[in-house]
Design a protein around this motif. Structure first.
Motif, PDB file in Angstrom:
ATOM      1  N   THR A   2     -39.018  16.902 -13.957  1.00 48.99           N
ATOM      2  CA  THR A   2     -38.975  16.861 -12.428  1.00 48.99           C
ATOM      3  C   THR A   2     -40.531  16.582 -12.063  1.00 48.99           C
ATOM      4  OG1 THR A   2     -37.108  18.479 -12.390  1.00 48.99           O
ATOM      5  CG2 THR A   2     -38.370  18.004 -10.255  1.00 48.99           C
ATOM      6  N   SER A   3     -40.818  15.600 -11.063  1.00 49.66           N
ATOM      7  CA  SER A   3     -42.061  15.498 -10.783  1.00 49.66           C
ATOM      8  C   SER A   3     -42.388  16.560  -9.686  1.00 49.66           C
ATOM      9  CB  SER A   3     -42.246  14.130 -10.090  1.00 49.66           C
ATOM     10  OG  SER A   3     -41.895  13.983  -8.918  1.00 49.66           O
ATOM     11  N   PHE A   4     -43.729  16.868  -9.516  1.00 46.15           N
ATOM     12  CA  PHE A   4     -44.230  17.693  -8.573  1.00 46.15           C
ATOM     13  C   PHE A   4     -43.692  17.486  -7.078  1.00 46.15           C
ATOM     14  CE2 PHE A   4     -47.676  18.864  -5.322  1.00 46.15           C
ATOM     15  CZ  PHE A   4     -47.161  20.063  -5.130  1.00 46.15           C
ATOM     16  N   ASP A   5     -43.588  15.993  -6.574  1.00 43.61           N
ATOM     17  CA  ASP A   5     -43.058  15.780  -5.442  1.00 43.61           C
ATOM     18  C   ASP A   5     -41.766  16.006  -5.272  1.00 43.61           C
ATOM     19  OD1 ASP A   5     -45.342  14.930  -4.301  1.00 43.61           O
ATOM     20  OD2 ASP A   5     -45.364  13.110  -4.916  1.00 43.61           O
ATOM     21  N   GLU A   6     -40.761  15.668  -6.498  1.00 46.43           N
ATOM     22  CA  GLU A   6     -39.419  15.817  -6.531  1.00 46.43           C
ATOM     23  C   GLU A   6     -39.178  17.515  -6.332  1.00 46.43           C
ATOM     24  OE1 GLU A   6     -38.155  12.108  -9.406  1.00 46.43           O
ATOM     25  OE2 GLU A   6     -38.522  14.272 -10.210  1.00 46.43           O
ATOM     26  N   ALA A   7     -39.931  18.186  -7.282  1.00 47.07           N
ATOM     27  CA  ALA A   7     -39.706  19.622  -7.115  1.00 47.07           C
ATOM     28  C   ALA A   7     -39.997  20.077  -5.614  1.00 47.07           C
ATOM     29  CB  ALA A   7     -40.771  20.466  -7.857  1.00 47.07           C
ATOM     30  N   LEU A   8     -40.976  19.657  -5.035  1.00 45.80           N
ATOM     31  CA  LEU A   8     -41.450  20.070  -3.623  1.00 45.80           C
ATOM     32  C   LEU A   8     -39.991  19.825  -2.672  1.00 45.80           C
ATOM     33  CD1 LEU A   8     -43.799  21.524  -2.289  1.00 45.80           C
ATOM     34  CD2 LEU A   8     -44.598  19.141  -1.644  1.00 45.80           C
ATOM     35  N   ALA A   9     -39.695  18.769  -2.866  1.00 41.85           N
ATOM     36  CA  ALA A   9     -38.453  18.205  -2.017  1.00 41.85           C
ATOM     37  C   ALA A   9     -37.441  19.110  -2.288  1.00 41.85           C
ATOM     38  CB  ALA A   9     -38.105  16.615  -2.081  1.00 41.85           C
ATOM     39  N   LEU A  10     -36.771  19.405  -3.463  1.00 37.91           N
ATOM     40  CA  LEU A  10     -35.774  20.150  -3.991  1.00 37.91           C
ATOM     41  C   LEU A  10     -35.940  21.604  -3.158  1.00 37.91           C
ATOM     42  CD1 LEU A  10     -35.479  19.210  -7.649  1.00 37.91           C
ATOM     43  CD2 LEU A  10     -33.665  18.864  -5.789  1.00 37.91           C
ATOM     44  N   LEU A  11     -37.121  22.007  -3.239  1.00 33.09           N
ATOM     45  CA  LEU A  11     -37.463  23.362  -2.921  1.00 33.09           C
ATOM     46  C   LEU A  11     -37.368  23.561  -1.490  1.00 33.09           C
ATOM     47  CD1 LEU A  11     -40.221  25.554  -4.339  1.00 33.09           C
ATOM     48  CD2 LEU A  11     -40.540  24.951  -1.985  1.00 33.09           C
ATOM     49  N   VAL A  12     -37.785  22.689  -0.768  1.00 31.59           N
ATOM     50  CA  VAL A  12     -37.588  22.793   0.881  1.00 31.59           C
ATOM     51  C   VAL A  12     -36.334  22.536   1.131  1.00 31.59           C
ATOM     52  CG1 VAL A  12     -38.161  21.275   2.813  1.00 31.59           C
ATOM     53  CG2 VAL A  12     -39.955  21.641   1.191  1.00 31.59           C
ATOM     54  N   GLY A  13     -35.513  21.537   0.492  1.00 27.81           N
ATOM     55  CA  GLY A  13     -34.138  21.491   0.792  1.00 27.81           C
ATOM     56  C   GLY A  13     -33.080  22.809   0.515  1.00 27.81           C
ATOM     57  N   ALA A  14     -33.618  23.671  -0.261  1.00 29.23           N
ATOM     58  CA  ALA A  14     -33.104  24.700  -0.831  1.00 29.23           C
ATOM     59  C   ALA A  14     -33.065  26.060   0.333  1.00 29.23           C
ATOM     60  CB  ALA A  14     -33.218  25.227  -2.140  1.00 29.23           C
ATOM     61  N   VAL A  15     -34.116  26.025   1.198  1.00 31.26           N
ATOM     62  CA  VAL A  15     -34.590  27.102   1.955  1.00 31.26           C
ATOM     63  C   VAL A  15     -34.056  27.074   3.265  1.00 31.26           C
ATOM     64  CG1 VAL A  15     -36.231  28.419   3.030  1.00 31.26           C
ATOM     65  CG2 VAL A  15     -36.801  27.279   0.791  1.00 31.26           C
ATOM     66  N   ARG A  16     -33.452  27.980   3.929  1.00 32.23           N
ATOM     67  CA  ARG A  16     -33.115  28.358   5.169  1.00 32.23           C
ATOM     68  C   ARG A  16     -33.842  29.284   5.873  1.00 32.23           C
ATOM     69  NH1 ARG A  16     -27.958  30.726   6.298  1.00 32.23           N
ATOM     70  NH2 ARG A  16     -27.389  30.364   4.124  1.00 32.23           N
ATOM     71  N   PRO A  17     -34.712  28.617   7.022  1.00 38.97           N
ATOM     72  CA  PRO A  17     -35.657  29.850   7.553  1.00 38.97           C
ATOM     73  C   PRO A  17     -34.898  31.196   8.067  1.00 38.97           C
ATOM     74  CG  PRO A  17     -35.763  27.822   8.553  1.00 38.97           C
ATOM     75  CD  PRO A  17     -34.521  27.508   7.700  1.00 38.97           C
ATOM     76  N   LEU A  18     -35.831  32.018   7.793  1.00 41.86           N
ATOM     77  CA  LEU A  18     -35.279  33.574   8.274  1.00 41.86           C
ATOM     78  C   LEU A  18     -35.192  33.738   9.775  1.00 41.86           C
ATOM     79  CD1 LEU A  18     -37.652  35.779   6.002  1.00 41.86           C
ATOM     80  CD2 LEU A  18     -35.232  35.380   5.755  1.00 41.86           C
ATOM     81  N   PRO A  19     -34.161  34.493  10.334  1.00 45.17           N
ATOM     82  CA  PRO A  19     -34.213  34.560  11.979  1.00 45.17           C
ATOM     83  C   PRO A  19     -35.798  34.889  12.488  1.00 45.17           C
ATOM     84  CG  PRO A  19     -33.154  36.427  10.845  1.00 45.17           C
ATOM     85  CD  PRO A  19     -33.487  35.762   9.793  1.00 45.17           C
ATOM     86  N   ALA A  20     -35.498  34.759  13.700  1.00 44.49           N
ATOM     87  CA  ALA A  20     -36.939  34.759  14.723  1.00 44.49           C
ATOM     88  C   ALA A  20     -36.943  36.322  15.280  1.00 44.49           C
ATOM     89  CB  ALA A  20     -36.978  33.803  15.654  1.00 44.49           C
ATOM     90  N   GLU A  21     -37.938  36.743  15.622  1.00 46.60           N
ATOM     91  CA  GLU A  21     -38.026  38.059  16.343  1.00 46.60           C
ATOM     92  C   GLU A  21     -39.198  38.223  17.550  1.00 46.60           C
ATOM     93  OE1 GLU A  21     -38.760  41.347  14.035  1.00 46.60           O
ATOM     94  OE2 GLU A  21     -40.324  40.644  12.849  1.00 46.60           O
ATOM     95  N   SER A  22     -39.009  39.043  18.421  1.00 49.34           N
ATOM     96  CA  SER A  22     -40.437  38.770  19.550  1.00 49.34           C
ATOM     97  C   SER A  22     -41.310  39.898  18.985  1.00 49.34           C
ATOM     98  CB  SER A  22     -39.625  38.728  20.687  1.00 49.34           C
ATOM     99  OG  SER A  22     -40.772  38.912  21.859  1.00 49.34           O
ATOM    100  N   VAL A  23     -42.508  39.700  18.989  1.00 51.18           N
ATOM    101  CA  VAL A  23     -43.444  40.865  18.415  1.00 51.18           C
ATOM    102  C   VAL A  23     -44.570  40.763  19.385  1.00 51.18           C
ATOM    103  CG1 VAL A  23     -42.795  40.794  15.916  1.00 51.18           C
ATOM    104  CG2 VAL A  23     -44.558  39.350  16.935  1.00 51.18           C
ATOM    105  N   PRO A  24     -45.108  42.075  19.545  1.00 58.91           N
ATOM    106  CA  PRO A  24     -46.409  42.021  20.318  1.00 58.91           C
ATOM    107  C   PRO A  24     -47.588  40.944  19.948  1.00 58.91           C
ATOM    108  CG  PRO A  24     -45.658  44.305  19.943  1.00 58.91           C
ATOM    109  CD  PRO A  24     -44.873  43.151  19.422  1.00 58.91           C
ATOM    110  N   LEU A  25     -48.486  40.565  20.598  1.00 60.84           N
ATOM    111  CA  LEU A  25     -49.089  39.534  20.196  1.00 60.84           C
ATOM    112  C   LEU A  25     -50.239  40.176  18.909  1.00 60.84           C
ATOM    113  CD1 LEU A  25     -50.160  36.631  20.769  1.00 60.84           C
ATOM    114  CD2 LEU A  25     -51.751  37.597  22.366  1.00 60.84           C
ATOM    115  N   GLU A  26     -50.418  41.643  19.251  1.00 59.60           N
ATOM    116  CA  GLU A  26     -51.143  42.342  18.480  1.00 59.60           C
ATOM    117  C   GLU A  26     -50.699  42.404  16.754  1.00 59.60           C
ATOM    118  OE1 GLU A  26     -50.554  43.267  21.304  1.00 59.60           O
ATOM    119  OE2 GLU A  26     -52.693  43.203  22.208  1.00 59.60           O
ATOM    120  N   GLN A  27     -49.319  42.176  16.935  1.00 61.61           N
ATOM    121  CA  GLN A  27     -48.878  42.174  15.545  1.00 61.61           C
ATOM    122  C   GLN A  27     -48.438  40.741  14.983  1.00 61.61           C
ATOM    123  OE1 GLN A  27     -45.361  44.908  16.027  1.00 61.61           O
ATOM    124  NE2 GLN A  27     -46.697  46.362  16.817  1.00 61.61           N
TER     125      GLN A  27
END
Ligand SMILES: Nc1nc2c(c(=O)[nH]1)N[C@H]1C(S)=C(S)[C@@H](COP(=O)(O)OP(=O)(O)OC[C@H]3O[C@@H](n4cnc5c(N)ncnc54)[C@H](O)[C@@H]3O)O[C@H]1N2
Ligand code: MOO
Length: 394
Positions: A2-27
């Motif tokens: 696998t080339s670096f660019d291919e590995a990166l594309a595979l990796l990005v394709g395999a990830v689902r972002p975690l859910p969001a939350e609201s936090v105070p600006l200080e955190q």
């Protein structure tokens, strides 16, 4: 392989972002924005002075001619009123400009006597006025979703005048260093054949700098049953497990087998880069698992090139934003590259990039000074001093 660019594309394709939350600006520092951030109001909300001095109407000012002083404008004042024609108003940096004024003359050019002021020539042509909305307008997009709230971005975030922000949940990371020879720093000298475990300290620091929480750290000897137990605990505790060492082909390389019972599903194993060829990535028990080579330089290079974009992607960040290569001049020549895409560790100087002296995969000492990676395609010819190369902050 696998080339670096291919590995990166595979990796990005395999990830689902975690859910969001609201936090105070200080955190929010170091977190990734889960929603775009828009300005609540104009900045500045009205014209303000950029200097301490005197607000005037420029066409009414003649050098060295006395004029009367009327009023004062301080920062925070809701409204300083109107500049009386032919007068000057005392004003301070950040204070609202009175109606009718179009210029602030710096106090260094002023001479005062009683209620009078005059200005010696040379005060122009700068007007020293920040006009309303010259920074941004109400409703403007200040930060896009996926932006990492690094120190400079925190200023922009706070300027939006909101006390909370939507960010991604903090990824939980487990880090397992494998290798019979590894000892906790401070204890290696006590045991013949042991070495001070170093690679995971760099990986953990990178995870924390990427806004993640390291919830589990472990060192595991090269025994499968032991490592399987550690793997199970790590998969239980974390969203992503990072393993160092045991990635290669030796009889004691157990990093992948230790996730066998958990149903390791490999996305890639082996990438055509130097250093870091044995790096691998997959999923087990619904978690992400990345295996970095044990050689400390290889571990840090692969963490920079693949783990960092992965941690960004997990937080809804933009993986490509973690890999902004720029053109930099070489301050020393480079030999031709081998048959793998190569990432040379280098230090930035005024003249350009200088490769660090020790380019071995096992090097530890030079890492501290290696603040850049030079990207060289496989088979690149000799590159002379002064030539431009593609480089990435390391
Ligand atoms: N026959 C082959 N041998 C090797 C190959 C190959 O293709 N064929 N690949 C080489 C390459 S490239 C690399 S990189 C290394 C890395 O492989 P591993 O991930 O299996 O690494 P280990 O064998 O576990 O360790 C390598 C080296 O690094 C030291 N080490 C390991 N972990 C740490 C740590 N956490 N902190 C500090 N130092 C660490 C370990 O003692 C070894 O010296 O494999 C080549 N071999
Ligand atoms: O990939 Mo290894 O890191 O070349 O030595």
């Amino acid at each position: 392989m696998t080339s670096f660019d291919e590995a990166l594309a595979l990796l990005v394709g395999a990830v689902r972002p975690l859910p969001a939350e609201s936090v105070p600006l200080e955190q929010a520092a170091g977190r990734f924005l889960a929603a775009p951030l828009h300005a609540r109001s104009d900045a500045p909300s009205r014209a303000v002075s950029a200097m301490d001095g005197y607000a005037v109407t420029l066409e009414n000012v003649e050098p060295d001619r006395w004029m009367s002083l009327a009023g004062e404008s301080r920062p925070g004042l809701p409204d300083p009123g109107t500049l009386e024609p032919g007068t000057a108003m005392r004003i301070f940096t950040g204070a609202p400009l009175p109606a009718g004024a179009d210029c602030v003359i710096m106090q260094e050019y002023a001479e005062r006597e009683g209620g009078q002021v005059r200005f010696r020539s040379g005060f122009g042509p700068a007007r020293h006025v920040r006009t309303a909305g010259s920074d941004f307008r109400a409703g403007d997009l200040l930060l896009a979703a996926g932006t990492s709230l690094a120190p400079r971005a925190m200023v922009a975030a706070a300027s939006a005048d909101r006390d909370t922000v939507e960010v991604s949940t903090t990824p939980k990371i487990a880090i397992i260093a494998t290798g019979e020879e590894l000892a906790a720093p401070g204890t290696a000298h006590l045991k013949a054949g042991a070495i001070s475990e170093s690679a995971s300290y760099g990986v953990a620091a990178m995870c924390e700098a990427m806004g993640c929480e390291v919830v589990l750290r472990a060192r595991g000897a090269d025994r499968l049953e032991l490592l399987e137990e550690v793997a199970a605990k790590a998969l239980e505790a974390a969203d992503c497990v990072v393993v160092t060492g045991g990635a290669s082909v030796g009889d004691h390389d157990l990093a992948k087998p230790m996730f066998g019972k958990a149903g390791l599903d490999l996305v890639f194993a082996g990438v055509a880069i130097k250093p870091g060829k044995p790096v691998w990535f997959g999923r087990a028990n619904g978690r992400l698992v990345m295996g970095l080579p044990g050689n400390p330089t290889s571990a840090m290079v692969t963490a920079r090139l693949l783990l960092r974009p992965l941690l960004a992607a997990m937080q809804g960040g933009i993986p490509a934003a973690e890999l902004r290569f720029v053109s930099m001049p070489l301050a020393a020549s480079l030999p031709h590259a081998g048959d793998r895409e190569t990432f040379v560790r280098a230090t930035a100087t005024l003249e350009g990039l200088v490769p660090v002296g020790n380019q071995e995969s096992g090097a530890q000492a030079p890492l501290a000074a290696a603040d850049w990676l030079i990207r060289r395609p496989a088979g690149s010819p000799v590159c002379n001093k002064g030539a431009l190369v593609e480089a990435l902050p390391f």
